[in-house]
Scaffold this motif. Structure first.
Motif, PDB file in Angstrom:
ATOM      1  N   HIS A  10      -4.001  -2.270   1.919  1.00 27.42           N
ATOM      2  CA  HIS A  10      -3.231  -3.408   2.757  1.00 27.42           C
ATOM      3  C   HIS A  10      -2.855  -4.434   1.687  1.00 27.42           C
ATOM      4  CE1 HIS A  10      -2.514  -6.814   5.465  1.00 27.42           C
ATOM      5  NE2 HIS A  10      -1.660  -5.477   5.910  1.00 27.42           N
ATOM      6  N   ALA A  11      -1.836  -4.631   1.250  1.00 27.42           N
ATOM      7  CA  ALA A  11      -1.106  -5.950   0.765  1.00 27.42           C
ATOM      8  C   ALA A  11      -1.047  -7.232   1.521  1.00 27.42           C
ATOM      9  CB  ALA A  11       0.015  -5.201  -0.548  1.00 27.42           C
ATOM     10  N   ASP A  12      -1.253  -7.858   1.388  1.00 25.77           N
ATOM     11  CA  ASP A  12      -0.392  -8.873   2.416  1.00 25.77           C
ATOM     12  C   ASP A  12       0.107 -10.812   1.412  1.00 25.77           C
ATOM     13  OD1 ASP A  12      -2.764 -11.165   0.796  1.00 25.77           O
ATOM     14  OD2 ASP A  12      -4.043 -11.224   3.106  1.00 25.77           O
ATOM     15  N   ASP A  13       0.483 -11.615   1.999  1.00 29.72           N
ATOM     16  CA  ASP A  13       1.521 -12.459   1.261  1.00 29.72           C
ATOM     17  C   ASP A  13       2.650 -12.023   1.179  1.00 29.72           C
ATOM     18  OD1 ASP A  13      -1.381 -14.488   1.952  1.00 29.72           O
ATOM     19  OD2 ASP A  13      -1.094 -14.377  -0.008  1.00 29.72           O
ATOM     20  N   VAL A  14       3.276 -10.689   1.559  1.00 28.61           N
ATOM     21  CA  VAL A  14       4.467 -10.508   0.995  1.00 28.61           C
ATOM     22  C   VAL A  14       5.245 -11.589   2.007  1.00 28.61           C
ATOM     23  CG1 VAL A  14       6.066  -8.460   1.250  1.00 28.61           C
ATOM     24  CG2 VAL A  14       3.860  -8.490   1.402  1.00 28.61           C
ATOM     25  N   GLY A  15       6.416 -11.768   0.961  1.00 26.41           N
ATOM     26  CA  GLY A  15       7.557 -12.917   1.920  1.00 26.41           C
ATOM     27  C   GLY A  15       7.522 -14.081   0.619  1.00 26.41           C
ATOM     28  N   ILE A  30       4.703   3.607  -5.326  1.00 25.41           N
ATOM     29  CA  ILE A  30       3.573   4.967  -5.725  1.00 25.41           C
ATOM     30  C   ILE A  30       2.504   5.649  -5.519  1.00 25.41           C
ATOM     31  CG2 ILE A  30       4.941   4.355  -8.195  1.00 25.41           C
ATOM     32  CD1 ILE A  30       2.576   2.839  -8.889  1.00 25.41           C
ATOM     33  N   GLY A  31       2.394   4.850  -4.107  1.00 26.79           N
ATOM     34  CA  GLY A  31       1.237   5.447  -2.981  1.00 26.79           C
ATOM     35  C   GLY A  31      -0.092   4.819  -3.373  1.00 26.79           C
ATOM     36  N   VAL A  32      -0.030   3.383  -3.941  1.00 27.48           N
ATOM     37  CA  VAL A  32      -1.359   3.182  -4.077  1.00 27.48           C
ATOM     38  C   VAL A  32      -1.933   2.099  -2.796  1.00 27.48           C
ATOM     39  CG1 VAL A  32      -2.597   0.989  -5.895  1.00 27.48           C
ATOM     40  CG2 VAL A  32      -0.927   2.466  -6.563  1.00 27.48           C
ATOM     41  N   VAL A  33      -0.431   1.402  -2.412  1.00 32.90           N
ATOM     42  CA  VAL A  33      -0.478   0.528  -1.382  1.00 32.90           C
ATOM     43  C   VAL A  33      -0.148   1.354   0.039  1.00 32.90           C
ATOM     44  CG1 VAL A  33       0.497  -2.185  -0.557  1.00 32.90           C
ATOM     45  CG2 VAL A  33      -0.575  -1.510  -2.492  1.00 32.90           C
ATOM     46  N   ASN A  34      -0.552   1.470   1.155  1.00 32.62           N
ATOM     47  CA  ASN A  34       0.266   1.848   2.048  1.00 32.62           C
ATOM     48  C   ASN A  34       0.592   0.808   3.468  1.00 32.62           C
ATOM     49  OD1 ASN A  34      -3.145   2.087   3.146  1.00 32.62           O
ATOM     50  ND2 ASN A  34      -2.937   4.465   2.330  1.00 32.62           N
ATOM     51  N   SER A  35      -0.176  -0.288   3.443  1.00 32.16           N
ATOM     52  CA  SER A  35       0.429  -1.380   4.201  1.00 32.16           C
ATOM     53  C   SER A  35       0.536  -2.661   3.738  1.00 32.16           C
ATOM     54  CB  SER A  35      -1.169  -0.760   5.351  1.00 32.16           C
ATOM     55  OG  SER A  35      -1.161  -2.346   6.194  1.00 32.16           O
ATOM     56  N   ASN A  55      12.984   0.868   4.526  1.00 33.25           N
ATOM     57  CA  ASN A  55      12.366   1.756   4.561  1.00 33.25           C
ATOM     58  C   ASN A  55      11.761   1.608   5.833  1.00 33.25           C
ATOM     59  OD1 ASN A  55      11.453   2.630   1.705  1.00 33.25           O
ATOM     60  ND2 ASN A  55      12.341   0.306   1.540  1.00 33.25           N
ATOM     61  N   PRO A  56      11.963   2.292   7.000  1.00 37.53           N
ATOM     62  CA  PRO A  56      11.726   2.098   8.684  1.00 37.53           C
ATOM     63  C   PRO A  56      10.157   2.232   8.503  1.00 37.53           C
ATOM     64  CG  PRO A  56      13.975   4.063   7.951  1.00 37.53           C
ATOM     65  CD  PRO A  56      13.992   3.046   6.581  1.00 37.53           C
ATOM     66  N   ASP A  57       9.861   4.164   7.536  1.00 38.82           N
ATOM     67  CA  ASP A  57       8.188   3.892   7.859  1.00 38.82           C
ATOM     68  C   ASP A  57       7.219   3.581   6.726  1.00 38.82           C
ATOM     69  OD1 ASP A  57       9.911   6.705   9.162  1.00 38.82           O
ATOM     70  OD2 ASP A  57       9.774   7.618   7.085  1.00 38.82           O
ATOM     71  N   ALA A  58       7.443   2.122   6.178  1.00 39.54           N
ATOM     72  CA  ALA A  58       6.706   1.441   5.733  1.00 39.54           C
ATOM     73  C   ALA A  58       6.195   0.395   6.282  1.00 39.54           C
ATOM     74  CB  ALA A  58       7.501   0.341   4.906  1.00 39.54           C
ATOM     75  N   ASP A  59       5.223   0.463   6.660  1.00 37.63           N
ATOM     76  CA  ASP A  59       3.332  -0.655   7.310  1.00 37.63           C
ATOM     77  C   ASP A  59       3.902  -1.017   7.026  1.00 37.63           C
ATOM     78  OD1 ASP A  59       1.746  -0.616   8.579  1.00 37.63           O
ATOM     79  OD2 ASP A  59       0.396   0.324   8.496  1.00 37.63           O
ATOM     80  N   PHE A  60       4.929  -2.132   7.691  1.00 46.05           N
ATOM     81  CA  PHE A  60       4.204  -3.497   7.794  1.00 46.05           C
ATOM     82  C   PHE A  60       4.212  -4.363   8.799  1.00 46.05           C
ATOM     83  CE2 PHE A  60       7.812  -3.039   4.405  1.00 46.05           C
ATOM     84  CZ  PHE A  60       7.286  -3.636   3.289  1.00 46.05           C
ATOM     85  N   GLY A  61       2.828  -4.935   8.758  1.00 45.85           N
ATOM     86  CA  GLY A  61       2.683  -5.950  10.124  1.00 45.85           C
ATOM     87  C   GLY A  61       3.425  -7.381   9.452  1.00 45.85           C
ATOM     88  N   LEU A  62       2.502  -8.350   9.634  1.00 43.61           N
ATOM     89  CA  LEU A  62       2.827  -9.434  10.428  1.00 43.61           C
ATOM     90  C   LEU A  62       1.881 -10.058   9.412  1.00 43.61           C
ATOM     91  CD1 LEU A  62       5.713 -10.226  13.026  1.00 43.61           C
ATOM     92  CD2 LEU A  62       6.138  -9.478  11.176  1.00 43.61           C
ATOM     93  N   HIS A  63       1.325 -11.304   8.428  1.00 41.83           N
ATOM     94  CA  HIS A  63       0.470 -12.034   8.063  1.00 41.83           C
ATOM     95  C   HIS A  63       0.955 -13.358   8.869  1.00 41.83           C
ATOM     96  CE1 HIS A  63      -3.005 -12.228   5.563  1.00 41.83           C
ATOM     97  NE2 HIS A  63      -2.142 -13.585   5.306  1.00 41.83           N
ATOM     98  N   LEU A  64       0.349 -14.234   9.849  1.00 40.78           N
ATOM     99  CA  LEU A  64       0.510 -14.822  11.151  1.00 40.78           C
ATOM    100  C   LEU A  64      -0.167 -15.769  10.036  1.00 40.78           C
ATOM    101  CD1 LEU A  64      -0.167 -13.241  14.374  1.00 40.78           C
ATOM    102  CD2 LEU A  64       2.006 -14.082  13.364  1.00 40.78           C
ATOM    103  N   THR A  65       1.120 -16.920   9.846  1.00 41.74           N
ATOM    104  CA  THR A  65       0.487 -17.660   9.003  1.00 41.74           C
ATOM    105  C   THR A  65       0.865 -19.382   9.378  1.00 41.74           C
ATOM    106  OG1 THR A  65       1.479 -16.300   7.835  1.00 41.74           O
ATOM    107  CG2 THR A  65       1.356 -18.752   7.250  1.00 41.74           C
ATOM    108  N   LEU A  66      -0.439 -20.039   9.806  1.00 46.72           N
ATOM    109  CA  LEU A  66      -0.763 -21.436  10.226  1.00 46.72           C
ATOM    110  C   LEU A  66      -1.065 -22.371   9.313  1.00 46.72           C
ATOM    111  CD1 LEU A  66      -2.035 -20.254  13.777  1.00 46.72           C
ATOM    112  CD2 LEU A  66       0.710 -21.019  13.285  1.00 46.72           C
TER     113      LEU A  66
END
Length: 178
Positions: A10-15, A30-35, A55-66
């Motif tokens: 899982h990668a975070d801080d996207v954006g 390339i498949g190193v990260v899948n979420s 990329n509608p199949d990409a697994d993107f969640g929200l990194h709720l940021t406060l």
């Protein structure tokens, strides 16, 4: 099979920055990260929204940021400042760490901000697969903040990420909220 183990990288801080986005997109391709999870408060979120639509199949969640731990790259809330004054410093930026956040934030205002982040994602065409919490502030600040985190997951029907070690080590007041 039932005893199969799955590994989620899982990668975070996207954006947060163009470079972060490009690195994450490549790692997902390339498949190193899948979420991954997106910070809706950050300046490069529009680039992520475009990628998510393509990329509608990409697994993107929200990194709720406060919070905002960066010294020179600052951001404020998604909600208007007049709705969430307890979440920001004197310059209108989110506090730099969970301690400052916890000492100042009102639970009701945190919920307003988190809902604004989730709604912004939907408006931008992002369909979050999960919620997690930037710097762990929603999990570690207080049982009331933790309850808001769980409440939003239930309300939007989005799974929330809570680490197993936190659940094992948490005081009973937190466990009572699960």
């Amino acid at each position: 099979q039932a005893d199969d183990k799955l590994l989620i990288i899982h990668a975070d801080d996207v954006g947060v920055a163009h470079s972060e986005n490009i690195a994450t997109f490549l790692a997902m391709k390339i498949g190193v990260v899948n979420s991954a999870s997106i910070m809706m408060t950050c300046p490069w979120v529009a680039e992520v929204a475009e990628y998510a639509k393509e990329n509608p199949d990409a697994d993107f969640g929200l990194h709720l940021t406060l919070t905002n731990e960066w010294k020179y790259m600052k951001w404020g809330p998604v909600a208007s400042l007049d709705q969430v004054p307890s979440l920001v410093d004197s310059l209108g930026f989110l506090f730099s760490d969970c301690l400052e956040f916890g000492q100042n934030a009102k639970v009701a205002e945190a919920e307003i901000e988190l809902r604004a982040q989730i709604e912004k994602a939907y408006k931008m065409g992002i369909n979050p697969t999960h919620l997690d919490t930037h710097m762990g502030c929603l999990v570690y600040s207080s049982p009331e903040m933790f309850e808001v985190y769980l409440k939003l997951g239930r309300a939007y029907k989005i799974p929330v990420m809570v680490g197993r070690f936190f659940v094992q080590a948490a005081p009973q007041s937190f466990k009572d909220k699960i």
